[in-house]
Write a protein that holds these residues in place. Sequence first.
Motif, PDB file in Angstrom:
ATOM      1  N   LEU A  82       0.840  -1.184   0.000  1.00 53.95           N
ATOM      2  CA  LEU A  82       0.000   0.000   0.000  1.00 53.95           C
ATOM      3  C   LEU A  82       0.884   1.246   0.000  1.00 53.95           C
ATOM      4  O   LEU A  82       1.806   1.356   0.809  1.00 53.95           O
ATOM      5  CB  LEU A  82      -0.901  -0.019   1.229  1.00 53.95           C
ATOM      6  N   GLY A  83       0.597   2.156  -0.917  1.00 53.15           N
ATOM      7  CA  GLY A  83       1.408   3.365  -1.045  1.00 53.15           C
ATOM      8  C   GLY A  83       2.385   3.311  -2.193  1.00 53.15           C
ATOM      9  O   GLY A  83       3.043   4.313  -2.504  1.00 53.15           O
ATOM     10  N   ALA A  84       2.497   2.140  -2.850  1.00 53.79           N
ATOM     11  CA  ALA A  84       3.411   2.012  -3.974  1.00 53.79           C
ATOM     12  C   ALA A  84       3.011   2.983  -5.086  1.00 53.79           C
ATOM     13  O   ALA A  84       1.839   3.066  -5.448  1.00 53.79           O
ATOM     14  CB  ALA A  84       3.417   0.583  -4.505  1.00 53.79           C
ATOM     15  N   GLY A  85       3.979   3.709  -5.614  1.00 55.23           N
ATOM     16  CA  GLY A  85       3.691   4.655  -6.684  1.00 55.23           C
ATOM     17  C   GLY A  85       4.963   5.321  -7.166  1.00 55.23           C
ATOM     18  O   GLY A  85       5.888   5.564  -6.370  1.00 55.23           O
ATOM     19  N   MET A  86       5.023   5.634  -8.429  1.00 50.58           N
ATOM     20  CA  MET A  86       6.236   6.197  -9.015  1.00 50.58           C
ATOM     21  C   MET A  86       6.583   7.569  -8.447  1.00 50.58           C
ATOM     22  O   MET A  86       7.738   8.001  -8.520  1.00 50.58           O
ATOM     23  CB  MET A  86       6.078   6.300 -10.534  1.00 50.58           C
ATOM     24  N   ASP A  87       5.608   8.269  -7.875  1.00 45.45           N
ATOM     25  CA  ASP A  87       5.864   9.609  -7.353  1.00 45.45           C
ATOM     26  C   ASP A  87       6.127   9.624  -5.853  1.00 45.45           C
ATOM     27  O   ASP A  87       6.227  10.689  -5.239  1.00 45.45           O
ATOM     28  CB  ASP A  87       4.693  10.540  -7.675  1.00 45.45           C
ATOM     29  N   SER A  88       6.261   8.446  -5.229  1.00 46.48           N
ATOM     30  CA  SER A  88       6.498   8.394  -3.792  1.00 46.48           C
ATOM     31  C   SER A  88       7.886   8.948  -3.452  1.00 46.48           C
ATOM     32  O   SER A  88       8.861   8.679  -4.154  1.00 46.48           O
ATOM     33  CB  SER A  88       6.392   6.956  -3.274  1.00 46.48           C
ATOM     34  N   PRO A  89       8.017   9.715  -2.352  1.00 53.15           N
ATOM     35  CA  PRO A  89       9.329  10.204  -1.927  1.00 53.15           C
ATOM     36  C   PRO A  89      10.180   9.139  -1.248  1.00 53.15           C
ATOM     37  O   PRO A  89      11.348   9.364  -0.940  1.00 53.15           O
ATOM     38  CB  PRO A  89       8.975  11.326  -0.943  1.00 53.15           C
ATOM     39  N   VAL A  90       9.579   7.962  -0.999  1.00 53.83           N
ATOM     40  CA  VAL A  90      10.278   6.873  -0.319  1.00 53.83           C
ATOM     41  C   VAL A  90      10.697   5.821  -1.343  1.00 53.83           C
ATOM     42  O   VAL A  90       9.870   5.335  -2.118  1.00 53.83           O
ATOM     43  CB  VAL A  90       9.376   6.239   0.764  1.00 53.83           C
ATOM     44  N   ALA A  91      11.979   5.467  -1.343  1.00 56.19           N
ATOM     45  CA  ALA A  91      12.511   4.550  -2.355  1.00 56.19           C
ATOM     46  C   ALA A  91      11.761   3.226  -2.387  1.00 56.19           C
ATOM     47  O   ALA A  91      11.506   2.675  -3.460  1.00 56.19           O
ATOM     48  CB  ALA A  91      14.000   4.308  -2.107  1.00 56.19           C
ATOM     49  N   TYR A  92      11.406   2.714  -1.229  1.00 55.04           N
ATOM     50  CA  TYR A  92      10.712   1.425  -1.153  1.00 55.04           C
ATOM     51  C   TYR A  92       9.423   1.457  -1.966  1.00 55.04           C
ATOM     52  O   TYR A  92       9.169   0.593  -2.810  1.00 55.04           O
ATOM     53  CB  TYR A  92      10.426   1.108   0.315  1.00 55.04           C
ATOM     54  N   TRP A  93       8.581   2.473  -1.727  1.00 56.17           N
ATOM     55  CA  TRP A  93       7.299   2.542  -2.418  1.00 56.17           C
ATOM     56  C   TRP A  93       7.460   2.998  -3.867  1.00 56.17           C
ATOM     57  O   TRP A  93       6.707   2.573  -4.732  1.00 56.17           O
ATOM     58  CB  TRP A  93       6.342   3.460  -1.663  1.00 56.17           C
ATOM     59  N   ARG A  94       8.437   3.844  -4.120  1.00 56.26           N
ATOM     60  CA  ARG A  94       8.649   4.309  -5.493  1.00 56.26           C
ATOM     61  C   ARG A  94       9.076   3.159  -6.399  1.00 56.26           C
ATOM     62  O   ARG A  94       8.538   2.978  -7.494  1.00 56.26           O
ATOM     63  CB  ARG A  94       9.703   5.421  -5.510  1.00 56.26           C
ATOM     64  N   THR A  95      10.029   2.371  -5.946  1.00 60.56           N
ATOM     65  CA  THR A  95      10.504   1.256  -6.771  1.00 60.56           C
ATOM     66  C   THR A  95       9.459   0.151  -6.874  1.00 60.56           C
ATOM     67  O   THR A  95       9.350  -0.509  -7.905  1.00 60.56           O
ATOM     68  CB  THR A  95      11.830   0.690  -6.222  1.00 60.56           C
ATOM     69  N   GLN A  96       8.680  -0.045  -5.823  1.00 65.72           N
ATOM     70  CA  GLN A  96       7.603  -1.034  -5.925  1.00 65.72           C
ATOM     71  C   GLN A  96       6.549  -0.589  -6.929  1.00 65.72           C
ATOM     72  O   GLN A  96       5.979  -1.412  -7.654  1.00 65.72           O
ATOM     73  CB  GLN A  96       6.972  -1.275  -4.555  1.00 65.72           C
ATOM     74  N   GLY A  97       6.275   0.710  -6.978  1.00 64.68           N
ATOM     75  CA  GLY A  97       5.328   1.215  -7.963  1.00 64.68           C
ATOM     76  C   GLY A  97       5.784   0.954  -9.387  1.00 64.68           C
ATOM     77  O   GLY A  97       4.989   0.585 -10.262  1.00 64.68           O
ATOM     78  N   ILE A  98       7.086   1.138  -9.622  1.00 61.91           N
ATOM     79  CA  ILE A  98       7.628   0.861 -10.953  1.00 61.91           C
ATOM     80  C   ILE A  98       7.587  -0.637 -11.237  1.00 61.91           C
ATOM     81  O   ILE A  98       7.242  -1.069 -12.348  1.00 61.91           O
ATOM     82  CB  ILE A  98       9.068   1.403 -11.067  1.00 61.91           C
ATOM     83  N   GLY A  99       7.909  -1.445 -10.228  1.00 62.71           N
ATOM     84  CA  GLY A  99       7.836  -2.895 -10.395  1.00 62.71           C
ATOM     85  C   GLY A  99       6.430  -3.363 -10.717  1.00 62.71           C
ATOM     86  O   GLY A  99       6.224  -4.253 -11.551  1.00 62.71           O
ATOM     87  N   ASP A 100       5.439  -2.731 -10.093  1.00 60.57           N
ATOM     88  CA  ASP A 100       4.040  -3.071 -10.382  1.00 60.57           C
ATOM     89  C   ASP A 100       3.716  -2.791 -11.851  1.00 60.57           C
ATOM     90  O   ASP A 100       3.009  -3.570 -12.510  1.00 60.57           O
ATOM     91  CB  ASP A 100       3.088  -2.254  -9.502  1.00 60.57           C
ATOM     92  N   MET A 101       4.216  -1.664 -12.359  1.00 60.42           N
ATOM     93  CA  MET A 101       3.950  -1.306 -13.757  1.00 60.42           C
ATOM     94  C   MET A 101       4.576  -2.312 -14.710  1.00 60.42           C
ATOM     95  O   MET A 101       3.994  -2.634 -15.754  1.00 60.42           O
ATOM     96  CB  MET A 101       4.463   0.095 -14.050  1.00 60.42           C
ATOM     97  N   VAL A 102       5.753  -2.808 -14.353  1.00 63.60           N
ATOM     98  CA  VAL A 102       6.403  -3.830 -15.174  1.00 63.60           C
ATOM     99  C   VAL A 102       5.477  -5.035 -15.334  1.00 63.60           C
ATOM    100  O   VAL A 102       5.289  -5.552 -16.443  1.00 63.60           O
ATOM    101  CB  VAL A 102       7.742  -4.267 -14.535  1.00 63.60           C
ATOM    102  N   VAL A 103       4.894  -5.472 -14.228  1.00 67.16           N
ATOM    103  CA  VAL A 103       4.003  -6.634 -14.257  1.00 67.16           C
ATOM    104  C   VAL A 103       2.731  -6.320 -15.041  1.00 67.16           C
ATOM    105  O   VAL A 103       2.253  -7.126 -15.849  1.00 67.16           O
ATOM    106  CB  VAL A 103       3.666  -7.079 -12.821  1.00 67.16           C
ATOM    107  N   GLN A 104       2.184  -5.120 -14.848  1.00 64.47           N
ATOM    108  CA  GLN A 104       0.944  -4.752 -15.526  1.00 64.47           C
ATOM    109  C   GLN A 104       1.105  -4.698 -17.046  1.00 64.47           C
ATOM    110  O   GLN A 104       0.152  -4.963 -17.784  1.00 64.47           O
ATOM    111  CB  GLN A 104       0.461  -3.392 -15.017  1.00 64.47           C
ATOM    112  N   TYR A 105       2.295  -4.354 -17.510  1.00 67.98           N
ATOM    113  CA  TYR A 105       2.533  -4.274 -18.951  1.00 67.98           C
ATOM    114  C   TYR A 105       3.024  -5.592 -19.542  1.00 67.98           C
ATOM    115  O   TYR A 105       3.336  -5.664 -20.725  1.00 67.98           O
ATOM    116  CB  TYR A 105       3.529  -3.155 -19.266  1.00 67.98           C
ATOM    117  N   SER A 106       3.090  -6.644 -18.712  1.00 65.45           N
ATOM    118  CA  SER A 106       3.497  -7.955 -19.211  1.00 65.45           C
ATOM    119  C   SER A 106       2.304  -8.642 -19.868  1.00 65.45           C
ATOM    120  O   SER A 106       1.180  -8.149 -19.827  1.00 65.45           O
ATOM    121  CB  SER A 106       4.010  -8.819 -18.045  1.00 65.45           C
ATOM    122  N   ASP A 107       2.561  -9.808 -20.464  1.00 66.84           N
ATOM    123  CA  ASP A 107       1.472 -10.577 -21.075  1.00 66.84           C
ATOM    124  C   ASP A 107       0.930 -11.646 -20.127  1.00 66.84           C
ATOM    125  O   ASP A 107       0.231 -12.563 -20.534  1.00 66.84           O
ATOM    126  CB  ASP A 107       1.946 -11.218 -22.388  1.00 66.84           C
TER     127      ASP A 107
END
Length: 309
Positions: A113-138
């Motif tokens: 919870l809180g994951a997002g590319m605009d988060s000021p916290v590295a943990y949530w920022r990188t998880q947000g990007i990781g989530d996008m990787v999965v969402q754009y997969s097949d």
Amino acid sequence: METLVVGGDGFVGRYLCAELVDRGHSVTSLSRSPDPEVLPDEVETVTGDVTDYDSIEGAFEGKDAAVNLTALPPLHQPRPGTFHDAVCIGGAMNAAHAASEHDVGQYVEMSSLGAGMDSPVAYWRTQGIGDMVVQYSDLDWVVLRPSFIFGEGSETFAFIKKYTTPYVTVLPDGGRYPTFQPIWVEDVARITADALVDAEHVGEIYDLGGPEVLTFGEVTRMLYRAAGKSVRILSVPMRLAEIGLYAFDPIPSIPFGIDQARALEMSNVTDHNDIDAFGLERSDLLSVGEYLGVEAGPQRTRERVASHG
């Protein structure tokens, strides 16, 4: 169902593996340094580092489903040479790619919870990007975003015990922040197991929280009350605490830095708790107080805790 759990002997993974075994899955746990002692005897263990694609790719062969649980703890600085982007972004890329290459049928990415590319916290920022990787997969993916997870082996509980003291302790802003919605690890495990087998969840992102919203100070008091001790919390302004942490941040031997201070300023509460997508209500979930034995709960809940040790 042949199921791979990446990070299967970690805090959440060991409970998820046990849940999946109970449901009749054939389970394989993948981790960098497998620890079979924390897993049911039925679970097969394999070695692999999620940041190294070649070391994990073969583990996905023949699997019907997979879960990626790997992440670095948000409340402690990563050990030297380990970075959130390598694990949360690179790891997500490698696991999703390997699952795709081997036609894994159902795939769950454990985010937070809180994951997002605009988060000021590295943990949530990188998880947000990781989530996008999965969402754009097949893949037929599901993303789960729980608030702080508690239970035996909880990083949040360990953090509180490490950085506070009984009787009198000092917390930024008196422990009024952050507010979060702790969810029991076994509740997370059964939701994750449901997400693996129900096709209706494919393509969904679920924010998950426990039955109550608590502050850092409230959880601190509960932990000490459960240990038979009292605690008086003294307040120091968050900004003053940050100034001190800026001085320590570059020192590898200090496990708490400015990024962790930012995490303590953030609310971690769901706008809508998506447990209802899994047929659950707040009363079905275990609270922190019930878990610690400092708050009465339904008899069925107390029995459930006892049955799981």
